[in-house]
Scaffold this motif. Structure first.
Motif, mmCIF file in Angstrom:
data_model
loop_
_atom_site.group_PDB
_atom_site.id
_atom_site.type_symbol
_atom_site.label_atom_id
_atom_site.label_comp_id
_atom_site.label_asym_id
_atom_site.label_seq_id
_atom_site.Cartn_x
_atom_site.Cartn_y
_atom_site.Cartn_z
ATOM 1 N N ILE A 28 -3.439 7.822 7.921
ATOM 2 C CA ILE A 28 -3.911 6.621 7.210
ATOM 3 C C ILE A 28 -3.769 5.394 8.079
ATOM 4 C CG2 ILE A 28 -3.370 7.567 4.944
ATOM 5 C CD1 ILE A 28 -0.805 5.984 5.016
ATOM 6 N N GLU A 61 4.443 6.181 4.823
ATOM 7 C CA GLU A 61 4.373 6.610 6.224
ATOM 8 C C GLU A 61 5.441 5.920 7.057
ATOM 9 O OE1 GLU A 61 1.142 5.358 9.067
ATOM 10 O OE2 GLU A 61 0.586 7.453 8.804
ATOM 11 N N ASP A 117 0.857 -1.168 0.000
ATOM 12 C CA ASP A 117 0.000 0.000 0.000
ATOM 13 C C ASP A 117 0.901 1.230 0.000
ATOM 14 O OD1 ASP A 117 -2.828 1.204 0.527
ATOM 15 O OD2 ASP A 117 -1.524 2.159 1.996
ATOM 16 N N PHE A 144 0.336 10.318 8.421
ATOM 17 C CA PHE A 144 -0.428 10.985 7.367
ATOM 18 C C PHE A 144 -1.934 10.786 7.570
ATOM 19 C CE2 PHE A 144 3.299 12.109 5.462
ATOM 20 C CZ PHE A 144 4.069 11.044 5.050
ATOM 21 N N PHE A 185 0.541 4.609 0.489
ATOM 22 C CA PHE A 185 0.555 5.545 1.604
ATOM 23 C C PHE A 185 1.111 4.906 2.867
ATOM 24 C CE2 PHE A 185 -0.770 8.935 -0.594
ATOM 25 C CZ PHE A 185 -2.089 8.985 -1.033
ATOM 26 N N GLN A 186 0.732 3.640 3.101
ATOM 27 C CA GLN A 186 1.211 2.954 4.313
ATOM 28 C C GLN A 186 2.731 2.806 4.285
ATOM 29 O OE1 GLN A 186 -1.088 1.969 6.669
ATOM 30 N NE2 GLN A 186 0.585 1.519 8.070
ATOM 31 N N LEU A 213 1.482 14.713 2.302
ATOM 32 C CA LEU A 213 2.453 14.432 1.256
ATOM 33 C C LEU A 213 2.362 15.448 0.123
ATOM 34 C CD1 LEU A 213 2.234 10.564 0.878
ATOM 35 C CD2 LEU A 213 4.078 11.880 1.884
ATOM 36 N N GLN A 265 -5.683 13.776 3.551
ATOM 37 C CA GLN A 265 -5.762 12.315 3.561
ATOM 38 C C GLN A 265 -6.748 11.900 4.660
ATOM 39 O OE1 GLN A 265 -4.433 10.536 1.276
ATOM 40 N NE2 GLN A 265 -3.585 12.362 0.321
ATOM 41 N N HIS A 324 -4.111 11.314 -4.330
ATOM 42 C CA HIS A 324 -4.457 9.921 -4.580
ATOM 43 C C HIS A 324 -3.166 9.145 -4.829
ATOM 44 C CE1 HIS A 324 -6.032 6.400 -6.841
ATOM 45 N NE2 HIS A 324 -7.048 6.541 -6.008
ATOM 46 N N LYS A 325 -3.156 7.886 -4.416
ATOM 47 C CA LYS A 325 -1.935 7.097 -4.573
ATOM 48 C C LYS A 325 -1.572 6.889 -6.035
ATOM 49 C CE LYS A 325 -4.198 2.555 -4.311
ATOM 50 N NZ LYS A 325 -4.289 1.305 -3.542
#
Length: 848
Positions: free
Chosen positions: A41, A27, A21, A39, A23-24, A53, A133, A68-69
């Protein structure tokens, strides 16, 4: 996917896998810069977002928020920005708006027009909720008419795709390659075509027919698409099915598009519009039913299945074949890329290996040129495979491995080889530690070389060329960067001191007039002083405060007096083992030697290196003949050195002749100084000199050396045990003061007037004309230590004149103050020599 993470002034490369993932993972990565960074999430709802971000966009040349990722792509620069109170306030407002929108959209799958108006009034900016986010994501326009219209408009912006099209003839059964492909390209059967994914099948067919219009008749022409297998054989056709732009691009993949154009029969005739007549009206085309392929994640990878009303259809199996072909082409491309990368890496490795082999040969050649041979040597002749011979002399105690090393160093052999005896029956001599006497090789022998190439040649040569003594000699003779060695050694020393260091318990006072006796008494009365580092010391009746300079001056002064009391020599010294010398002093000397080095970085480099190495590393240390001989030349007088140099040159040029009477008489006179009664001859002179050096530096003072070594504190022993002879010799050479090294330590001021520039030139000239002893005295006067250090010597100027004019030094900070009122070099040198002379060597430290 690789991105560059930026946080403040720190940067770091980060790799993302496809399964992570985004974002994960980001982070977790940014938390390495700042623990607790979030962030918003995280799965824990009580975690408050602290950052958001941003990514760098080349178009605007600035950072923009990541909403968005999918916006993050390979090669992006990503940074984390601290969330402010204003951001939190905006987030709260957006949360309230989302809550209202959630209530309005409960149960609504496709909003009516009135509901859409309400939603548009509530959500004027679709991306408002995405700029933060949010844990709770909600898009009120999902699956509504407005969203579909926007997506439809967005989908119309399609970039053209260049496809290489190959026109195959009826007799072609395989994909053209090599010369055939070049010939087809020259004859116009391979061309590039620009296609769009939204082109209809009629547009695609007309474009392809027009592309090869000069090769075929356009009347009743139809296109058939060909599918090759992994072995590049044409295995099937798509039949009469025309493909639209998206299907055609998918079929081409990363390779080429193979087609065959044939005339249609009357039953197969259909209306083909000319490219200029194509418009948006497709009422005359057969009706098409669209079937969406399930389980496709990316919208751009979705392929449609066409089924027309005349039961001619492109099956799911065909589409799978196309995808399989595309994957195979991609794999073949990746494999080709990997092979090219491996070839480039192999070429780089081969180049490094050749360079390393040359360095190994140079080390071995230097080693054999420096070796000393006994009176009776074993002379070997080695016959190579091309008929040439090489000759070498060895001791009967030398190992067979040494002979292999000699052959490798003096030939162009690049593979493993073996040596055999020339007599019948032939015996293979292994490169082991057995001596030549054990192989019954005496006097003169002939050996035969036979190359034996194998896959393990590199390993075999690595094992063969490992010669510890050759490495030592190469390191000694090579260019030594004194500054790099001293800086590295200083860092190592400081790290080791942390393992035993205790704060200085008191201020130790010694008198300059009785410096030697006071320091000896200090180490006898306070056994724990060897663990205090740095050592705080004071000179009696002098005002200087010890910030490092006083300690250096005391240690240097102690050893200067120790050379006179406990050692013999003029330029280099060895312990004096005589009845009048108090032997118990050597037992204290080991403590002072080791502790003085840890506190000030000082080693007594005027002690001959073989003796000093044995004092530090133990009596069992092995010193190479080359170092022993070099140390002997430093130890003897200038006259004796000249005699030995002349004799060695004669023995090198005329090994089979006897010494002339003049050289022989001079040599016997030198030998008598060392109680050597051996009559020298050219063949054995070098070995005799090495034996003399070993006796002078190691054998004769063995009891004193052993006493010093045993006196080294146990807490210091691990540091010295970690050093090899090579490490210690490089440190010894780096610390030894020479005019060149002192000149390199001078830091020239950036801005000088005419008078200052003249005096600075006088100083450089004065240092360049110094002798060894004067250089050591100058360093002690300026820095407090008679050995080189890592600190530069800063030169400053004053306007002192008359009787007040004199050089002034600050030993703690390595500063030398000079008057700029000198009118000539003679005047400058005379005053400086007066300060440096023995009569005025009692310097007084009267300030910082």
């Amino acid at each position: 996917m690789e991105v560059l993470l930026e946080y403040g002034s720190s940067k770091r490369e980060f790799k993302l896998s496809k399964d992570e993932d985004v974002f994960q993972a980001l982070e977790v990565a940014f938390q390495q810069f700042e623990p607790g960074l979030s962030f918003g999430i995280s799965q824990q709802r009580d975690v408050k977002p602290t950052h958001f971000l941003q990514r760098y966009l080349e178009k605007w040349r600035d950072y923009i928020d990541v909403s968005h990722k999918g916006e993050i792509s390979n090669g992006d620069k990503i940074r984390a920005v601290v969330r402010t109170e204003k951001d939190e306030k905006n987030e709260k407002n957006v949360s309230q708006v989302l809550k209202r929108g959630s209530g309005a959209c409960v149960g609504i799958k496709k909003p009516t027009e009135s509901d859409s108006k309400v939603l548009r009034s509530l959500f004027p900016v679709l991306s408002a909720s995405r700029s933060f986010q949010m844990k709770r994501k909600f898009n009120p326009l999902d699956d509504c008419v407005v969203s579909k219209q926007k997506q439809k408009k967005k989908a119309t912006r399609i970039k053209p795709r260049n496809v290489m099209v190959v026109l195959m003839t009826e007799g072609d059964t395989s994909v053209p390659r090599g010369n055939k492909r070049k010939s087809m390209a020259q004859n116009g059967f391979i061309k590039q075509c620009e296609l769009l994914r939204d082109m209809s099948r009629v547009e695609v067919e007309n474009k392809l027919i027009k592309l090869f219009s000069e090769k075929i008749s356009t009347k009743n022409a139809g296109v058939k698409f060909l599918i090759p297998d992994p072995k590049l054989h044409i295995v099937r056709e798509t039949g009469d099915k025309e493909l639209d732009g998206n299907d055609t691009i998918e079929l081409a993949g990363q390779g080429s598009l193979y087609i065959r154009i044939e005339n249609r029969s009357k039953d197969e005739n259909r209306e083909v519009m000319k490219p200029d007549d194509v418009d948006d009206d497709d009422s005359d085309l057969p009706k098409v039913k669209w079937k969406k392929i399930e389980n496709e994640e990316d919208e751009t990878d979705k392929v449609v299945d066409l089924t027309s009303e005349d039961d001619t259809e492109l099956t799911q199996e065909s589409l799978e074949d196309w995808r399989k072909l595309r994957r195979e082409q991609e794999l073949q491309y990746e494999e080709s890329l990997r092979v090219d990368q491996q070839k480039a890496q192999q070429q780089a490795n081969d180049s490094d290996k050749v360079k390393r082999r040359e360095e190994e040969k140079t080390k071995l050649q230097l080693y054999f040129s420096e070796r000393t041979l006994p009176h009776v040597a074993v002379k070997l002749a080695v016959k190579l495979q091309d008929g040439t011979k090489i000759h070498g002399s060895f001791s009967a105690d030398d190992s067979m491995k040494l002979v292999y090393q000699y052959v490798y160093a003096h030939t162009e052999v690049k593979t493993s080889f073996k040596l055999c005896t020339g007599a019948v029956p032939m015996e293979v001599l292994q490169p082991d530690e057995k001596s030549l006497a054990q192989y019954d090789l005496r006097a003169s022998s002939l050996l035969l070389l036979e190359e034996t190439p194998s896959n393990d040649d590199d390993k075999w040569i690595d094992e063969l060329t490992h010669c510890k003594e050759a490495e030592i000699i190469q390191e000694v003779k090579g260019n030594i960067s004194c500054t790099d060695i001293l800086m590295k050694e200083e860092n190592t020393r400081k790290e080791f001191v942390k393992t035993f260091r205790t704060p200085s318990k008191e201020l130790y006072t010694v008198a300059r007039s009785s410096l030697f006796d006071d320091v000896i008494s200090l180490y006898k009365e306070y056994p724990g002083i060897t663990n205090e580092c740095p050592l705080e010391m004071k000179l009696k009746d002098e005002l200087a405060v010890d910030l490092g300079g006083v300690s250096k001056d005391i240690v240097s002064g102690f050893w200067q007096e120790a050379y006179e009391r406990l050692f013999d020599g003029s330029i280099s010294f060895v312990p004096a083992v005589r009845p009048h010398v108090e032997f118990s002093l050597f037992e204290v000397l080991g403590k002072i030697l080791s502790h003085g080095y840890f506190c000030t970085g000082f080693l007594p480099t005027q002690i001959s290196f073989p003796t000093l190495a044995a004092m530090i590393l133990g009596c069992q240390v092995q010193i190479s003949p080359s170092i022993l001989l070099e140390s002997l030349f430093d130890y003897v007088s200038d006259v004796d050195r000249s005699v030995l140099s002349t004799a060695l040159q004669f023995s090198k040029d005329n090994p089979n002749l006897k010494f002339p009477s003049q050289i022989l008489d001079s040599l016997l006179n030198v030998f008598s100084h060392f109680q050597c009664r051996r009559v020298p001859d050219p063949l054995s002179l070098r070995l005799t000199l090495v034996d003399i050096a070993r006796f002078v530096f190691l054998t004769n003072p063995m009891s004193a050396i052993n006493a010093v070594n045993l006196a080294i504190p146990q807490s210091h022993v691990p540091f010295w045990k970690s050093k090899s002879i090579s490490d210690l010799y490089k440190l010894y050479l780096a610390l030894t003061a020479t005019p060149f090294k002192v000149l390199s330590l001078l830091a020239e001021p950036k801005f000088l007037n005419a008078s200052q520039e003249t005096v600075f030139g006088y100083l450089q000239q004065f240092i360049g004309n110094m002798t060894r002893d004067q250089v050591k005295m100058f360093l002690r006067f300026v820095t407090g230590s008679s050995v080189c250090s890592t600190k530069e010597i800063e030169v400053q100027f004053n306007s002192l004149s008359g009787v007040a004019r004199r050089p002034i030094t600050h030993t703690c900070s390595n500063i030398l103050e000079l008057s700029m009122t000198y009118h000539s070099y003679s005047e400058f040198a005379k005053e400086f020599r007066l300060v440096m002379s023995d009569e005025t060597y009692s310097w007084i430290m009267d300030g910082l």
